[in-house]
Design a protein around this motif. Structure first.
Motif, PDB file in Angstrom:
ATOM      1  N   ASP A  26       0.821  -1.215   0.000  1.00  0.00           N
ATOM      2  CA  ASP A  26       0.000   0.000   0.000  1.00  0.00           C
ATOM      3  C   ASP A  26       0.856   1.266   0.000  1.00  0.00           C
ATOM      4  O   ASP A  26       0.443   2.297  -0.537  1.00  0.00           O
ATOM      5  CB  ASP A  26      -0.934   0.025   1.205  1.00  0.00           C
ATOM      6  CG  ASP A  26      -2.034  -1.020   1.127  1.00  0.00           C
ATOM      7  OD1 ASP A  26      -2.230  -1.612   0.037  1.00  0.00           O
ATOM      8  OD2 ASP A  26      -2.701  -1.264   2.158  1.00  0.00           O
ATOM      9  N   LEU A  27       2.036   1.174   0.618  1.00  0.00           N
ATOM     10  CA  LEU A  27       2.932   2.333   0.713  1.00  0.00           C
ATOM     11  C   LEU A  27       3.888   2.430  -0.473  1.00  0.00           C
ATOM     12  O   LEU A  27       4.629   3.404  -0.593  1.00  0.00           O
ATOM     13  CB  LEU A  27       3.742   2.266   2.015  1.00  0.00           C
ATOM     14  CG  LEU A  27       2.941   2.324   3.302  1.00  0.00           C
ATOM     15  CD1 LEU A  27       3.839   2.054   4.495  1.00  0.00           C
ATOM     16  CD2 LEU A  27       2.237   3.663   3.434  1.00  0.00           C
ATOM     17  N   GLY A  28       3.894   1.392  -1.319  1.00  0.00           N
ATOM     18  CA  GLY A  28       4.789   1.398  -2.468  1.00  0.00           C
ATOM     19  C   GLY A  28       6.237   1.148  -2.094  1.00  0.00           C
ATOM     20  O   GLY A  28       7.156   1.671  -2.724  1.00  0.00           O
ATOM     21  N   THR A  29       6.450   0.344  -1.061  1.00  0.00           N
ATOM     22  CA  THR A  29       7.799  -0.004  -0.630  1.00  0.00           C
ATOM     23  C   THR A  29       7.889  -1.514  -0.462  1.00  0.00           C
ATOM     24  O   THR A  29       6.897  -2.216  -0.629  1.00  0.00           O
ATOM     25  CB  THR A  29       8.166   0.741   0.680  1.00  0.00           C
ATOM     26  OG1 THR A  29       9.563   0.580   0.946  1.00  0.00           O
ATOM     27  CG2 THR A  29       7.345   0.264   1.860  1.00  0.00           C
ATOM     28  N   SER A  30       9.057  -1.999  -0.141  1.00  0.00           N
ATOM     29  CA  SER A  30       9.215  -3.440   0.048  1.00  0.00           C
ATOM     30  C   SER A  30       8.914  -3.837   1.489  1.00  0.00           C
ATOM     31  O   SER A  30       9.020  -3.014   2.410  1.00  0.00           O
ATOM     32  CB  SER A  30      10.644  -3.867  -0.309  1.00  0.00           C
ATOM     33  OG  SER A  30      11.561  -3.353   0.647  1.00  0.00           O
ATOM     34  N   ARG A  31       8.571  -5.093   1.671  1.00  0.00           N
ATOM     35  CA  ARG A  31       8.340  -5.609   3.014  1.00  0.00           C
ATOM     36  C   ARG A  31       9.605  -5.487   3.849  1.00  0.00           C
ATOM     37  O   ARG A  31       9.561  -5.097   5.009  1.00  0.00           O
ATOM     38  CB  ARG A  31       7.888  -7.072   2.945  1.00  0.00           C
ATOM     39  CG  ARG A  31       7.604  -7.672   4.323  1.00  0.00           C
ATOM     40  CD  ARG A  31       7.629  -9.191   4.302  1.00  0.00           C
ATOM     41  NE  ARG A  31       8.825  -9.761   3.714  1.00  0.00           N
ATOM     42  CZ  ARG A  31      10.004  -9.868   4.351  1.00  0.00           C
ATOM     43  NH1 ARG A  31      10.150  -9.428   5.571  1.00  0.00           N
ATOM     44  NH2 ARG A  31      11.043 -10.391   3.734  1.00  0.00           N
ATOM     45  N   GLN A  32      10.744  -5.773   3.234  1.00  0.00           N
ATOM     46  CA  GLN A  32      12.023  -5.704   3.947  1.00  0.00           C
ATOM     47  C   GLN A  32      12.321  -4.281   4.412  1.00  0.00           C
ATOM     48  O   GLN A  32      12.775  -4.069   5.536  1.00  0.00           O
ATOM     49  CB  GLN A  32      13.164  -6.219   3.072  1.00  0.00           C
ATOM     50  CG  GLN A  32      14.496  -6.281   3.802  1.00  0.00           C
ATOM     51  CD  GLN A  32      14.470  -7.230   4.994  1.00  0.00           C
ATOM     52  OE1 GLN A  32      13.943  -8.327   4.903  1.00  0.00           O
ATOM     53  NE2 GLN A  32      15.019  -6.791   6.112  1.00  0.00           N
ATOM     54  N   ASN A  33      12.068  -3.291   3.566  1.00  0.00           N
ATOM     55  CA  ASN A  33      12.298  -1.897   3.943  1.00  0.00           C
ATOM     56  C   ASN A  33      11.418  -1.512   5.127  1.00  0.00           C
ATOM     57  O   ASN A  33      11.889  -0.885   6.087  1.00  0.00           O
ATOM     58  CB  ASN A  33      12.037  -0.974   2.751  1.00  0.00           C
ATOM     59  CG  ASN A  33      12.326   0.469   3.071  1.00  0.00           C
ATOM     60  OD1 ASN A  33      13.358   0.796   3.654  1.00  0.00           O
ATOM     61  ND2 ASN A  33      11.420   1.348   2.684  1.00  0.00           N
ATOM     62  N   LEU A  34      10.147  -1.896   5.076  1.00  0.00           N
ATOM     63  CA  LEU A  34       9.239  -1.569   6.167  1.00  0.00           C
ATOM     64  C   LEU A  34       9.639  -2.310   7.443  1.00  0.00           C
ATOM     65  O   LEU A  34       9.621  -1.725   8.533  1.00  0.00           O
ATOM     66  CB  LEU A  34       7.794  -1.900   5.776  1.00  0.00           C
ATOM     67  CG  LEU A  34       6.708  -1.448   6.736  1.00  0.00           C
ATOM     68  CD1 LEU A  34       6.768   0.062   6.985  1.00  0.00           C
ATOM     69  CD2 LEU A  34       5.339  -1.841   6.208  1.00  0.00           C
ATOM     70  N   THR A  35      10.033  -3.561   7.322  1.00  0.00           N
ATOM     71  CA  THR A  35      10.484  -4.327   8.484  1.00  0.00           C
ATOM     72  C   THR A  35      11.707  -3.667   9.120  1.00  0.00           C
ATOM     73  O   THR A  35      11.794  -3.561  10.351  1.00  0.00           O
ATOM     74  CB  THR A  35      10.823  -5.778   8.075  1.00  0.00           C
ATOM     75  OG1 THR A  35       9.622  -6.390   7.584  1.00  0.00           O
ATOM     76  CG2 THR A  35      11.358  -6.583   9.243  1.00  0.00           C
ATOM     77  N   ASN A  36      12.638  -3.200   8.296  1.00  0.00           N
ATOM     78  CA  ASN A  36      13.814  -2.499   8.822  1.00  0.00           C
ATOM     79  C   ASN A  36      13.424  -1.239   9.576  1.00  0.00           C
ATOM     80  O   ASN A  36      14.000  -0.929  10.624  1.00  0.00           O
ATOM     81  CB  ASN A  36      14.792  -2.155   7.698  1.00  0.00           C
ATOM     82  CG  ASN A  36      15.499  -3.368   7.156  1.00  0.00           C
ATOM     83  OD1 ASN A  36      15.600  -4.394   7.807  1.00  0.00           O
ATOM     84  ND2 ASN A  36      15.988  -3.258   5.923  1.00  0.00           N
TER      85      ASN A  36
END
Length: 82
Positions: A26-36
């Motif tokens: 939804d934010l247009g980013t990767s899961r890994q980036n958000l997890t970080n």
């Protein structure tokens, strides 16, 4: 001790049944980036507002200072009334 923004976001996600992958999409980013970002608890104001919008929430801001904790209860009460 209050909850960090990351902890608050995770609670809201859990209650809404939103996964990290779904929110990242939804934010247009990767899961890994958000997890970080969750792991570091590093969300700037723009990111926080985007996450809130994606989760159907509002953002409230407040100023906090360690100096306020040093005030006696009478002075703190006066500051809250202003």
């Amino acid at each position: 001790m209050s909850l960090s923004n990351g902890e608050k976001i995770k609670i809201i996600m859990k209650r809404l049944g939103v996964t990290t992958t779904k929110l990242a999409d939804d934010l247009g980013t990767s899961r890994q980036n958000l997890t970080n970002k969750f792991n570091r608890n590093k969300f700037d104001e723009e990111e926080t507002r985007a996450i809130a919008a994606a989760l159907g929430c509002e953002v409230e801001t407040s100023l906090q200072s360690a100096a306020l904790e040093l005030l006696d209860p009478m002075n703190e009460a006066v500051l809250r009334q202003k």
